[in-house]
Scaffold this motif. Structure first.
Motif, PDB file in Angstrom:
ATOM      1  N   PHE A  50       0.837  -1.191   0.000  1.00  0.00           N
ATOM      2  CA  PHE A  50       0.000   0.000   0.000  1.00  0.00           C
ATOM      3  C   PHE A  50       0.875   1.244   0.000  1.00  0.00           C
ATOM      4  CE2 PHE A  50      -2.216  -3.455   1.952  1.00  0.00           C
ATOM      5  CZ  PHE A  50      -3.505  -3.374   1.452  1.00  0.00           C
ATOM      6  N   SER A  51       0.481   2.227  -0.781  1.00  0.00           N
ATOM      7  CA  SER A  51       1.130   3.538  -0.716  1.00  0.00           C
ATOM      8  C   SER A  51       0.637   4.230   0.550  1.00  0.00           C
ATOM      9  CB  SER A  51       0.776   4.363  -1.949  1.00  0.00           C
ATOM     10  OG  SER A  51      -0.627   4.588  -1.991  1.00  0.00           O
ATOM     11  N   ARG A  52       1.386   5.235   1.005  1.00  0.00           N
ATOM     12  CA  ARG A  52       1.015   5.994   2.206  1.00  0.00           C
ATOM     13  C   ARG A  52       0.554   5.050   3.321  1.00  0.00           C
ATOM     14  NH1 ARG A  52      -1.598   7.725  -1.804  1.00  0.00           N
ATOM     15  NH2 ARG A  52      -3.686   7.511  -0.892  1.00  0.00           N
ATOM     16  N   PHE A  53       1.340   4.058   3.605  1.00  0.00           N
ATOM     17  CA  PHE A  53       0.996   2.971   4.517  1.00  0.00           C
ATOM     18  C   PHE A  53       0.482   3.469   5.866  1.00  0.00           C
ATOM     19  CE2 PHE A  53       2.013  -0.576   7.397  1.00  0.00           C
ATOM     20  CZ  PHE A  53       1.359  -1.602   6.741  1.00  0.00           C
ATOM     21  N   ASP A  54       1.094   4.534   6.405  1.00  0.00           N
ATOM     22  CA  ASP A  54       0.698   5.037   7.731  1.00  0.00           C
ATOM     23  C   ASP A  54      -0.767   5.420   7.810  1.00  0.00           C
ATOM     24  OD1 ASP A  54       3.210   4.732   8.787  1.00  0.00           O
ATOM     25  OD2 ASP A  54       3.741   6.848   8.674  1.00  0.00           O
ATOM     26  N   THR A  55      -1.292   5.994   6.751  1.00  0.00           N
ATOM     27  CA  THR A  55      -2.645   6.554   6.794  1.00  0.00           C
ATOM     28  C   THR A  55      -3.637   5.856   5.868  1.00  0.00           C
ATOM     29  OG1 THR A  55      -2.031   8.189   5.116  1.00  0.00           O
ATOM     30  CG2 THR A  55      -1.788   8.841   7.431  1.00  0.00           C
ATOM     31  N   ASN A  56      -3.197   4.897   5.118  1.00  0.00           N
ATOM     32  CA  ASN A  56      -4.039   4.265   4.115  1.00  0.00           C
ATOM     33  C   ASN A  56      -5.039   3.302   4.766  1.00  0.00           C
ATOM     34  OD1 ASN A  56      -5.143   2.855   1.921  1.00  0.00           O
ATOM     35  ND2 ASN A  56      -3.243   3.041   0.744  1.00  0.00           N
ATOM     36  N   GLY A  57      -6.303   3.682   4.782  1.00  0.00           N
ATOM     37  CA  GLY A  57      -7.351   2.865   5.373  1.00  0.00           C
ATOM     38  C   GLY A  57      -7.663   1.595   4.615  1.00  0.00           C
ATOM     39  N   LYS A  58      -7.123   1.473   3.401  1.00  0.00           N
ATOM     40  CA  LYS A  58      -7.323   0.233   2.648  1.00  0.00           C
ATOM     41  C   LYS A  58      -6.606  -0.938   3.313  1.00  0.00           C
ATOM     42  CE  LYS A  58      -7.165   0.345  -1.835  1.00  0.00           C
ATOM     43  NZ  LYS A  58      -6.721   0.651  -3.213  1.00  0.00           N
ATOM     44  N   VAL A  59      -5.643  -0.648   4.177  1.00  0.00           N
ATOM     45  CA  VAL A  59      -4.971  -1.728   4.918  1.00  0.00           C
ATOM     46  C   VAL A  59      -6.005  -2.440   5.793  1.00  0.00           C
ATOM     47  CG1 VAL A  59      -3.214  -2.292   6.639  1.00  0.00           C
ATOM     48  CG2 VAL A  59      -2.728  -0.583   4.869  1.00  0.00           C
ATOM     49  N   GLU A  60      -6.795  -1.656   6.542  1.00  0.00           N
ATOM     50  CA  GLU A  60      -7.818  -2.255   7.398  1.00  0.00           C
ATOM     51  C   GLU A  60      -8.914  -2.935   6.567  1.00  0.00           C
ATOM     52  OE1 GLU A  60      -6.099   1.089   9.936  1.00  0.00           O
ATOM     53  OE2 GLU A  60      -6.416   0.694   7.819  1.00  0.00           O
ATOM     54  N   LEU A  61      -9.316  -2.290   5.481  1.00  0.00           N
ATOM     55  CA  LEU A  61     -10.333  -2.883   4.604  1.00  0.00           C
ATOM     56  C   LEU A  61      -9.863  -4.241   4.095  1.00  0.00           C
ATOM     57  CD1 LEU A  61     -13.003  -2.671   3.020  1.00  0.00           C
ATOM     58  CD2 LEU A  61     -11.691  -1.516   1.214  1.00  0.00           C
ATOM     59  N   ARG A  62      -8.625  -4.287   3.624  1.00  0.00           N
ATOM     60  CA  ARG A  62      -8.099  -5.553   3.103  1.00  0.00           C
ATOM     61  C   ARG A  62      -7.989  -6.595   4.215  1.00  0.00           C
ATOM     62  NH1 ARG A  62      -8.919  -4.732  -0.618  1.00  0.00           N
ATOM     63  NH2 ARG A  62      -7.270  -3.785  -1.806  1.00  0.00           N
ATOM     64  N   ALA A  63      -7.609  -6.174   5.408  1.00  0.00           N
ATOM     65  CA  ALA A  63      -7.531  -7.111   6.533  1.00  0.00           C
ATOM     66  C   ALA A  63      -8.883  -7.755   6.793  1.00  0.00           C
ATOM     67  CB  ALA A  63      -7.017  -6.397   7.783  1.00  0.00           C
ATOM     68  N   LEU A  64      -9.938  -6.964   6.762  1.00  0.00           N
ATOM     69  CA  LEU A  64     -11.286  -7.506   6.980  1.00  0.00           C
ATOM     70  C   LEU A  64     -11.676  -8.466   5.862  1.00  0.00           C
ATOM     71  CD1 LEU A  64     -13.096  -4.287   8.236  1.00  0.00           C
ATOM     72  CD2 LEU A  64     -12.264  -6.218   9.619  1.00  0.00           C
ATOM     73  N   GLU A  65     -11.342  -8.127   4.633  1.00  0.00           N
ATOM     74  CA  GLU A  65     -11.629  -9.015   3.505  1.00  0.00           C
ATOM     75  C   GLU A  65     -10.844 -10.324   3.629  1.00  0.00           C
ATOM     76  OE1 GLU A  65     -12.497  -5.372   0.353  1.00  0.00           O
ATOM     77  OE2 GLU A  65     -10.631  -6.505   0.185  1.00  0.00           O
ATOM     78  N   LEU A  66      -9.597 -10.220   4.062  1.00  0.00           N
ATOM     79  CA  LEU A  66      -8.777 -11.422   4.234  1.00  0.00           C
ATOM     80  C   LEU A  66      -9.304 -12.296   5.363  1.00  0.00           C
ATOM     81  CD1 LEU A  66      -5.212  -9.930   3.710  1.00  0.00           C
ATOM     82  CD2 LEU A  66      -6.430 -11.504   2.188  1.00  0.00           C
ATOM     83  N   TYR A  67      -9.843 -11.680   6.399  1.00  0.00           N
ATOM     84  CA  TYR A  67     -10.411 -12.466   7.502  1.00  0.00           C
ATOM     85  C   TYR A  67     -11.586 -13.301   6.992  1.00  0.00           C
ATOM     86  CZ  TYR A  67     -12.268 -13.853  11.982  1.00  0.00           C
ATOM     87  OH  TYR A  67     -12.711 -14.599  13.042  1.00  0.00           O
ATOM     88  N   ALA A  68     -12.421 -12.695   6.166  1.00  0.00           N
ATOM     89  CA  ALA A  68     -13.562 -13.433   5.612  1.00  0.00           C
ATOM     90  C   ALA A  68     -13.085 -14.636   4.793  1.00  0.00           C
ATOM     91  CB  ALA A  68     -14.415 -12.509   4.753  1.00  0.00           C
ATOM     92  N   ARG A  69     -11.946 -14.487   4.151  1.00  0.00           N
ATOM     93  CA  ARG A  69     -11.434 -15.559   3.287  1.00  0.00           C
ATOM     94  C   ARG A  69     -10.578 -16.584   4.035  1.00  0.00           C
ATOM     95  NH1 ARG A  69      -7.516 -14.486  -1.908  1.00  0.00           N
ATOM     96  NH2 ARG A  69      -7.079 -16.660  -2.386  1.00  0.00           N
ATOM     97  N   TYR A  70      -9.708 -16.114   4.945  1.00  0.00           N
ATOM     98  CA  TYR A  70      -8.719 -16.992   5.582  1.00  0.00           C
ATOM     99  C   TYR A  70      -8.993 -17.295   7.056  1.00  0.00           C
ATOM    100  CZ  TYR A  70      -5.653 -16.312   1.535  1.00  0.00           C
ATOM    101  OH  TYR A  70      -5.110 -16.293   0.278  1.00  0.00           O
ATOM    102  N   GLN A  71      -9.856 -16.538   7.704  1.00  0.00           N
ATOM    103  CA  GLN A  71     -10.142 -16.726   9.131  1.00  0.00           C
ATOM    104  C   GLN A  71      -8.860 -16.785   9.976  1.00  0.00           C
ATOM    105  OE1 GLN A  71     -13.459 -17.029  10.638  1.00  0.00           O
ATOM    106  NE2 GLN A  71     -13.751 -15.964   8.706  1.00  0.00           N
ATOM    107  N   PHE A  72      -7.934 -15.821   9.751  1.00  0.00           N
ATOM    108  CA  PHE A  72      -6.699 -15.799  10.538  1.00  0.00           C
ATOM    109  C   PHE A  72      -7.054 -15.665  12.018  1.00  0.00           C
ATOM    110  CE2 PHE A  72      -7.322 -11.576   8.604  1.00  0.00           C
ATOM    111  CZ  PHE A  72      -7.465 -10.769   9.729  1.00  0.00           C
ATOM    112  N   HIS A  73      -6.209 -16.227  12.863  1.00  0.00           N
ATOM    113  CA  HIS A  73      -6.455 -16.232  14.308  1.00  0.00           C
ATOM    114  C   HIS A  73      -5.535 -15.277  15.060  1.00  0.00           C
ATOM    115  CE1 HIS A  73      -2.814 -18.616  14.991  1.00  0.00           C
ATOM    116  NE2 HIS A  73      -3.176 -19.290  13.901  1.00  0.00           N
ATOM    117  N   THR A  74      -4.557 -14.732  14.363  1.00  0.00           N
ATOM    118  CA  THR A  74      -3.558 -13.883  15.001  1.00  0.00           C
ATOM    119  C   THR A  74      -3.216 -12.727  14.064  1.00  0.00           C
ATOM    120  OG1 THR A  74      -2.601 -15.756  16.184  1.00  0.00           O
ATOM    121  CG2 THR A  74      -1.180 -13.838  15.900  1.00  0.00           C
ATOM    122  N   ILE A  75      -2.974 -11.554  14.672  1.00  0.00           N
ATOM    123  CA  ILE A  75      -2.475 -10.406  13.924  1.00  0.00           C
ATOM    124  C   ILE A  75      -1.155  -9.998  14.552  1.00  0.00           C
ATOM    125  CG2 ILE A  75      -2.847  -8.012  13.223  1.00  0.00           C
ATOM    126  CD1 ILE A  75      -5.865  -8.520  13.498  1.00  0.00           C
TER     127      ILE A  75
END
Length: 177
Positions: A50-75
């Motif tokens: 991600f560009s502008r990693f510090d402030t880019n809210g797409k990081v959180e959006l992608r994390a939520l999408e990945l949870y739906a797909r992978y059901q990760f148990h740890t961050i």
């Protein structure tokens, strides 16, 4: 089973696939575009930058999408700047680990010092600087040297050290960062 990694550092500092190799988990990496090329993509089930990693809210959006797909148990987030981001995600997803209240106490230097002091740990004299007069008053009361650190600073970034009257005047002229 899988683990989400929120990372801003280059691979030479954070070799997650080696550190976690004995766990037999899929690794999902969300990272800064400036360091993605340093990671061996084939070692990760998912990798995105991600560009502008510090402030880019797409990081959180992608994390939520990945949870739906992978059901990760740890961050995993080892950067001070990503501790809060990871805590909010854990809270939303109901995952174990550091949650926002504790993360705020870790990130906010005033809260951290107040808690340490309340538990009897030695801490240096400290104060919140809301104005230039707060700094002047602190110097008058305690003398030099004085270290100014942003309340949510990471490591030694943006620290100002005042050793004498000249340094004080320079900081006052340039503004407290």
């Amino acid at each position: 089973m899988s683990i989400l990694i929120i990372n801003r550092f280059a691979h030479d500092r954070c070799q997650y696939e080696q550190w976690l190799s004995g766990l037999d988990e899929e690794l999902l990496l969300l990272t800064d575009e400036e360091v993605i090329d340093s990671f061996p993509a084939k070692e990760y089930a998912y990798i995105e930058s991600f560009s502008r990693f510090d402030t880019n809210g797409k990081v959180e959006l992608r994390a939520l999408e990945l949870y739906a797909r992978y059901q990760f148990h740890t961050i995993i987030a080892i950067s001070e700047r990503d501790v809060l981001r990871a805590s909010y995600l854990r809270e939303k997803l109901g995952l174990q680990g550091q949650l926002p209240e504790s993360a705020f106490q870790f990130r906010d230097k005033m809260q951290m010092k107040q808690i340490a002091q309340a538990y009897g740990l030695a801490v240096p004299r400290f104060a919140t600087l809301r104005s230039n007069l707060d700094l002047i008053s602190f110097v008058e009361k305690y003398g030099y040297p004085v270290i100014i650190k942003p309340i949510d600073g990471a490591g030694s970034q943006n620290i100002q050290v005042i050793y004498n009257q000249f340094d004080l005047e320079v900081v006052l002229e340039n503004g407290i960062q």
